[in-house]
Design a protein around this motif. Structure first.
Motif, PDB file in Angstrom:
ATOM      1  N   ALA A  29       0.627  -1.113   0.074  1.00  0.00           N
ATOM      2  CA  ALA A  29       0.165  -0.373   0.183  1.00  0.00           C
ATOM      3  C   ALA A  29       0.739   1.243   0.062  1.00  0.00           C
ATOM      4  O   ALA A  29       0.016   2.608  -0.014  1.00  0.00           O
ATOM      5  CB  ALA A  29      -0.685  -0.451   0.831  1.00  0.00           C
ATOM      6  N   SER A  81       4.017   0.984  -1.158  1.00  0.00           N
ATOM      7  CA  SER A  81       4.562   1.646  -2.688  1.00  0.00           C
ATOM      8  C   SER A  81       3.274   1.944  -3.555  1.00  0.00           C
ATOM      9  O   SER A  81       3.899   2.602  -4.786  1.00  0.00           O
ATOM     10  CB  SER A  81       5.561   0.644  -3.446  1.00  0.00           C
ATOM     11  N   LEU A  82       2.269   1.541  -3.597  1.00  0.00           N
ATOM     12  CA  LEU A  82       1.039   2.935  -4.098  1.00  0.00           C
ATOM     13  C   LEU A  82       0.935   4.104  -4.197  1.00  0.00           C
ATOM     14  O   LEU A  82       0.484   4.853  -5.154  1.00  0.00           O
ATOM     15  CB  LEU A  82       0.211   1.408  -3.393  1.00  0.00           C
ATOM     16  N   GLY A  83       1.184   4.260  -2.639  1.00  0.00           N
ATOM     17  CA  GLY A  83       1.490   5.420  -2.730  1.00  0.00           C
ATOM     18  C   GLY A  83       0.658   6.040  -1.677  1.00  0.00           C
ATOM     19  O   GLY A  83       0.123   6.990  -1.423  1.00  0.00           O
TER      20      GLY A  83
END
Lengths: 510, 319
Positions: free
Chosen positions: B180, B182-184
């Motif tokens: 989550a 790394s998806l921003g």
């Protein structure tokens, strides 16, 4: 000549003690599949992380679609049209395919519409997906499709793929290649990272080859042979082995027909490995990562036991023994992963010294540990191997990689093993510490032990090995003397073609 | 034995009321756990909610303000937990246990002047016509408004988690906080919001105990309700409607046990030579929870068990 889509101009990135990328220059055109080729640690991952905004370059400039490109993070990179499929997926197992895809989109359409688009786009590119399936129930190949479709739904202009085929079956690889070619025909540029030479020859239009963080060559893969590309990847100069004084003694370790099933879904089964190691011999085992190195190491250390009589130490069958019993008879191992495998990060150096030294150094009696003996042993390691630390009470996790590695190797060497197996002894270690570790391993062999070194660093293997073999796809090549090995022969062996090694004759006769 | 004392309708009405504090606390904790945080301080947040609600209602004379204060009290206490675990990266289990002990202590301190005081009672929601239907009226339309609110809250949480994007992000954070991140998505902010919601719900549950169930203030009056709420979340396998079922089951057993004792059912069993004790009845909900846990974990894959995969793991933000 139009301007390239992505252009890197002198990009450099350093980490403490290592230059990951040094003045890298290359460009990717629209509608081109561009391979980025290099050994492990050549700097491929750092480079693509910079393009995807996860890491910022120290110096140098990037241009994307004609404009300066300095992504502040993955969100900015995605907004510019750069998408990336990771080697280790960033998926949520307990969520459905559609939910996973929605989470990766900036402005997702309503759920029903999104599911319909997933079905349509995934079919169109030959990667059919069912939006309502839980990702946790899907195979690795299908999970990769989820990641790819997530990228495709955002209409990327550049798609980065980090070793996409390492988790795929040959059939899935064919399907993936079909998709990539279709994308290419639509003008999407693909940056394809791999070290599988045959795939690159089949798929890629151009290749940029990295070695030690530098671009060492560019080529058109279709016009090259796998062998010539391997040559560029490995480099042209190999150090000459120091093994002039090699005079092997009695046979210490003999492995006969060792086979083990794969461990986990990414594992590689070991098949019928036979090799022997003599006193005073350093055997170097090369191979691309993920070809059975970890499995072989576990079988040697005793963390996985194997069929009776497959591993013998001086005529004693150790195959069914666990790690402690093997240490007691003198077969020791230093695994690759320093933190959490070779050493317990949250424990002190003396406690870590005790963990493997207990039996052979007599650090415990009647169930009680002997603090002064443990302390003395830890101090010996620190002194003998130049471990830079305030003292023995320092936590292992607080040491730098190089220092901890010296400690880990020193701990095994000082127990005077009969046979020592080490995996990647100098991985991520600075040059000075690396040479100390190699010296220590050579010295151990000269004192009459057998040393087995698994490494992906060919220069290192050539520097310290007397004899040489390659592990490819869980099989071990015949052993050859390290002196006189050519790049060409090594390249072919790494590709699984062992005929070179066989024609090279029997085990190095003294 | 006199089973006529056990009136099924009264039993049902009683269990719905008895289940409401559990329902609030458990649905709040479900949201917290879905975001990947294990807050064992439910008992502490409930009792703080109970005294904040009671004190405010007595001072202002308004039960409604009491409920608001109860929710606020639980929320503030939960944010102590939130700051400790999300910013200072303390261990969630230890911090949660400490929160319970702290809550029990501070509520006793605040509550000293209120022991033995009577709180203003809440008017029952008399729905015209509907509450006058012979049997159904008593069964479904004879409660105070907070009970309906509790059931509405279960529906809202279910809808939020299942159909909204924010609910999806919350589940994603609880499932794999590194992915989550790394998806921003902001893992810490989302978890803090979930913790605050859970605290407010536990506070409401506590306030219902001191304002409607009992209604007076006694030290330690939650008597383990917070722990039962935690058990209900596991029993429900993190599914909102099953939380309602679990709360009714646990509430029902309490009421049934009281009724059976009154009816002389146990002494009748004892006269037959069966060594029955009231404690056996109190044990059954916990036994059922254990049985459900065993069945869930025997069923292989983690995804199917529906437990958030990052539950209780500290997010360091380096991913």
């Amino acid at each position: 000549m139009t301007e390239p889509l992505l252009d890197l101009d002198g990009v450099s990135k350093s980490y403490p003690g290592v230059k990951a990328n040094d003045d890298v220059r290359f460009s990717v055109d629209r509608g081109e599949i561009h391979a980025l080729l290099g050994e492990n640690g050549a700097g491929k991952s750092t480079l693509v992380k910079m393009i995807y905004g996860l890491v910022r370059p120290d110096t140098g400039a990037m241009r994307f679609a004609g404009a300066a490109y300095e992504p502040a993070g993955p969100v900015a990179a995605r907004a510019s049209g750069v998408a990336m499929v990771f080697q280790h997926f960033s998926l949520f197992e307990a969520l459905t395919v559609a939910e996973n895809i929605e989470l990766g989109m900036e402005n997702p359409p309503p759920r029903g519409e999104l599911a319909a688009r997933i079905v349509k786009v995934s079919k169109e590119y030959g990667l059919p997906l069912e939006p309502d399936r839980l990702v946790g129930d899907l195979s690795v190949g299908i999970r990769q499709r989820v990641e790819i479709v997530r990228c495709l739904l955002q209409d990327p202009r550049l798609l980065i793929m980090d070793e996409p085929t390492s988790v795929l079956t040959p059939q899935e690889v064919e399907i993936l290649f079909g998709t990539l070619r279709k994308l290419k025909s639509e003008g999407v540029a693909i940056l394809y990272i791999s070290h599988k030479l045959d795939e690159i020859r089949q798929l890629c239009d151009r290749a940029t080859i990295l070695r030690h963080g530098k671009v060492v060559g560019t080529c058109i893969p279709a016009e090259e042979t796998a062998r010539s590309m391997a040559g560029m990847m490995i480099g042209q100069e190999l150090a000459h082995p120091v093994a002039g004084s090699f005079s092997p003694g009695e046979k210490l370790l003999s492995i006969e027909g060792l086979s083990l099933p794969a461990l986990g879904q990414f594992g590689v089964p070991l098949s019928d490995i036979s090799v022997s190691l003599r006193a005073g011999e350093v055997l170097g085992i090369a191979g691309v990562a993920g070809n059975g190195q970890d499995e072989f190491m576990l079988a040697l250390s005793g963390e996985r036991t194997c069929a009776a009589n497959s591993i013998r130490l001086k005529d004693r069958d150790v195959s069914r023994m666990g790690p402690t019993a093997r240490r007691r008879v003198g077969l020791q191992a230093a695994p690759e992963e320093r933190l959490g495998h070779a050493a317990a990060p949250a424990m002190t150096l003396s406690e870590n010294a005790f963990l493997t030294g207990r039996v052979r150094k007599g650090l415990a009696s009647n169930g009680f540990s002997k603090p002064s003996a443990i302390e003395a042993f830890a101090k010996d390691i620190i002194k003998g191997f130049d471990v830079r630390t305030p003292g023995t009470a320092t936590l292992a996790g607080a040491l730098s990689g190089g220092n901890l590695q010296k400690f880990v190797v020193g701990r095994e060497v000082l127990q005077e093993p009969v046979v020592l197996a080490v995996n990647q002894p100098t991985w991520g270690v600075d040059a000075h510490a690396a040479s100390q570790i190699r010296r220590a391993l050579r010295d151990l062999a000269e004192r009459g032990a057998g040393v087995l070194v698994i490494s992906q660093d060919l220069d290192e293997l050539m520097e310290i090995s007397d004899t040489f073999a390659v592990l490819a796809n869980g099989r071990l090549s015949p052993v050859r003397p390290a002196a006189g090995m050519s790049i060409e022969a090594i390249g072919r062996m790494m590709g699984g073609d062992f005929s070179v090694a066989e024609s090279g004759g029997e085990h190095a006769a003294p | 034995m006199d089973l006529s004392v056990v009136d099924p309708v009264a039993l049902f009405v009683g269990l719905v009321a008895a289940a409401t504090p559990l329902l609030f606390a458990a649905i709040g904790e479900l949201v917290v756990e879905k975001s990947g945080v294990l807050n064992l301080g439910v008992e502490g947040m409930m009792i703080v909610g109970a005294i904040c609600g009671f004190a405010t209602a007595v001072k202002t004379g308004s039960p409604a303000l009491g409920f608001v204060a109860g929710a606020a009290g639980g929320c503030v206490l939960s944010l102590i937990f939130g700051v400790m675990t999300q910013y200072l990266l303390s261990n969630q289990v230890a911090t949660g246990l400490a929160l319970t002990l702290f809550g029990l202590g501070i509520s006793a301190l605040i509550g000293q002047p209120f022991t033995g005081v009577k709180s203003p009672t809440m008017a029952r929601l008399e729905i015209p016509v509907l509450s006058e239907i012979p049997l159904l009226g008593r069964l479904f339309f004879s409660y105070d408004i907070v009970i309906y609110l509790g059931i509405a809250l279960v529906a809202a949480v279910w809808w939020f988690l299942k159909f909204t994007r924010r609910g999806l992000v919350l589940r994603a954070v609880g499932e794999n906080h590194d992915a989550a991140h790394s998806l921003g998505y902001s893992v810490v902010a989302i978890r803090l919001a979930a913790i605050a919601f859970g605290g407010a719900c536990a506070g409401l549950g506590g306030a219902y105990l001191s304002l409607a169930r009992v209604p007076q203030w006694t030290e330690g009056m939650t008597a383990g309700a917070g722990w039962i709420a935690l058990a209900i979340v596991v029993f429900s396998a993190w599914r909102p409607w099953r939380v309602l079922l679990g709360a009714w089951l646990f509430g029902g057993v309490t009421i049934l046990q009281l009724n059976l004792q009154a009816s002389g059912f146990l002494s009748w069993l004892q006269s037959l030579g069966i060594p029955a004790q009231a404690q056996y009845l109190s044990m059954t909900p916990y036994l059922i929870t254990i049985a459900v846990l065993v069945v869930i974990s025997a069923d292989g894959s983690k995804a199917r068990s529906n437990a958030p995969a990052s539950l209780g793991r500290t997010f360091t933000g380096s991913g």
